[in-house]
Design an enzyme around this catalytic site. Structure first.
Site, short mmCIF file in Angstrom:
data_model
loop_
_atom_site.label_atom_id
_atom_site.label_comp_id
_atom_site.label_asym_id
_atom_site.label_seq_id
_atom_site.Cartn_x
_atom_site.Cartn_y
_atom_site.Cartn_z
N ARG A 288 20.59 -8.72 -3.56
CA ARG A 288 22.01 -8.42 -3.85
C ARG A 288 22.88 -8.40 -2.61
O ARG A 288 23.97 -8.98 -2.58
CB ARG A 288 22.15 -7.04 -4.49
N ARG B 264 16.89 -2.67 7.76
CA ARG B 264 16.03 -1.61 8.29
C ARG B 264 15.62 -2.00 9.70
O ARG B 264 15.25 -3.17 9.95
CB ARG B 264 14.78 -1.42 7.43
N GLU C 162 14.73 5.15 14.35
CA GLU C 162 15.96 5.90 14.16
C GLU C 162 15.73 7.40 14.20
O GLU C 162 14.77 7.86 13.59
CB GLU C 162 16.50 5.54 12.76
N HIS D 45 23.79 3.72 11.40
CA HIS D 45 23.32 3.51 10.02
C HIS D 45 24.40 3.92 9.00
O HIS D 45 24.20 4.86 8.22
CB HIS D 45 22.01 4.27 9.77
#
Ligand code: DGY
Length: 326
Positions: A157, A237, A266, A284
Site C-alpha cells: 500500500r 524499518r 532505534e 520515525h
C-alpha cells in the site's frame, strides 16, 4: 464489562475513551517515554488486553508475563516487534492498523526526497545562522526530482501511494517486490528485479516490512549498484538497510544522499551518520499527523475491544489463532 486493558504509551484521548466505554480498567503508561523492559513486563500482568507499539517487544517472555491476555492490538501497521507465531501457538489474536497511515507515510517519503535533494535542512540552517548574506547562483545547489526515475522497493500500500505521487513530477517509476503487484503497476510503476531497479533509479524509496528476508536487503553490495548521484529514502524499518554500509557509502560519495525516518537500532544512530551533511534524519514520524494518529488509535482500540469480547478483530493478522484457542 469488567475488562482490564493496558496501553503501553499515551495515545489520542478519543481512542482511550473508546476503550473506557467498555472496560472497567484502562491503564496507560504514565511516562512520556516508552516503558523499560522491566516496567513493561510488570505492567502487562493480569490484563485482558494489551495495546502496544513498536517500542514494545512482545516475545515468549512477555507472553509468559501477560498470561491470560485475550488479544494484542499493535498501534502500527508493521508488527515486527511481535512474535506473531508465538501468539498464535498460545491462541492469542494480534491486530495492526493497516490503511489509515498509507498516505501520511507516502507524503513523508516525498518530504524526505525533497528535503535531501533540495538541501532544505542545510538551507534552513544557513538562514538561521546568519550565513545567508545575499543570493548566489552557486549557493546550495540541489538535484532535480521532476523527470527523474523513482525506484520503489516493495509493492504494498505505502509503496503504491508513494509511486502514485510520482506522476505529478513526470517521473519514470519502477518497483521491486518478490511478486508482481497489479495495483502498483496500475499507477504506472514498471516491475524490475532489485539489482536492475538500483542501477536505474535516481531515487530509491524503501517500503517493505521488516522480516527475515528483508533484514539488510540494502547492504554494501546493493548500495554499490546505485548511481553515484542517487538518493536513498527509508520510511519503512531501519534494519532493512545496513546502516554501517550506508554511512560508508555516503561518506565516500558513492551515493549522493539519504533521507531516513527509521534507524537500525532505534533510537540509537550509527556512529558517523549525524556528522554527514548529505543526510536528512527524522525521528520515525512517518505516520505522525494528528488525523492519522487518531485513526490509528481508534482502529487499535476497536480491534482490541473485539478481541477481548472474543470476536474477530477487523484487522486480525493471525486468524489461525482460533485453531489454538484454549
Ligand atoms: C507503523 O505503523 O508501522 C509505523 O512505523 C508507526 O506508525
Amino acid at each position: 464489562m469488567g475488562y482490564n486493558v493496558y496501553v503501553a504509551q499515551r495515545i489520542p484521548d478519543e481512542s482511550i475513551r473508546l476503550l473506557e466505554a467498555e472496560c472497567e480498567t484502562v491503564e496507560v503508561n504514565p511516562h512520556d517515554r516508552p516503558l523499560t523492559r522491566a516496567e513493561f513486563l510488570k505492567a502487562i500482568r493480569g490484563r485482558d488486553g494489551l495495546l502496544c507499539l513498536l517500542t514494545e517487544t512482545v516475545d515468549e517472555e512477555a507472553l509468559d508475563a501477560a498470561v491470560g491476555v485475550r488479544g494484542i492490538a499493535n498501534y502500527a501497521v508493521g508488527f515486527n516487534n511481535i512474535d506473531v507465531a508465538a501468539c498464535t501457538r498460545r491462541g492469542i489474536p494480534v491486530s495492526n492498523t493497516p490503511g489509515v497511515l498509507t498516505d501520511t507515510t507516502a507524503d513523508l517519503a516525498w518530504a524526505l526526497m525533497f528535503a535531501v535533494a533540495r538541501r532544505v535542512v542545510e538551507g534552513d540552517r544557513m538562514v538561521r545562522e546568519g550565513r545567508f548574506t545575499g543570493w548566489g547562483p552557486l549557493m546550495i545547489l540541489g538535484t532535480d526530482i521532476t523527470g527523474k526515475t523513482l525506484g520503489i522497493v516493495g509493492g504494498g500500500r505505502i509503496g503504491r501511494a508513494t509511486a502514485a505521487r510520482a506522476a505529478a513530477f513526470s517521473m519514470k517509476t519502477l518497483y521491486y517486490s518478490r511478486q508482481r503487484h497489479p495495483e502498483i503497476e496500475a499507477v504506472g510503476a514498471q516491475y524490475r528485479l532489485l539489482d536492475d531497479l538500483l542501477r536505474e533509479s535516481d531515487y530509491v524509496s524503501i517500503h517493505v516490512p521488516l522480516n527475515k528476508e528483508t533484514i539488510h536487503l540494502i547492504s554494501a553490495r546493493e548500495l554499490a549498484l546505485m548511481k553515484p548521484g542517487a538518493f536513498l529514502i527509508n520510511t519503512a524499518r531501519g534494519p532493512v538497510v545496513d546502516e554501517k554500509a550506508l554511512v560508508a557509502a555516503l561518506r565516500e560519495g558513492r551515493i549522493a544522499g539519504a533521507g531516513l525516518d527509521v534507524f537500525e537500532r532505534e533510537p540509537e544512530l550509527e556512529p558517523g551518520l549525524a556528522d554527514l551533511e548529505n543526510v536528512v534524519l527524522l525521528p520515525h514520524v512517518g505516520s505522525a499527523t494528528v488525523e492519522t494518529r487518531i485513526k490509528m488509535g481508534n482502529m487499535a482500540a476497536t480491534n482490541l475491544l473485539a478481541m477481548i469480547r472474543g470476536e474477530e478483530a477487523p484487522n486480525c493478522i493471525n486468524p489461525e489463532w482460533k485453531n489454538f484457542r484454549k
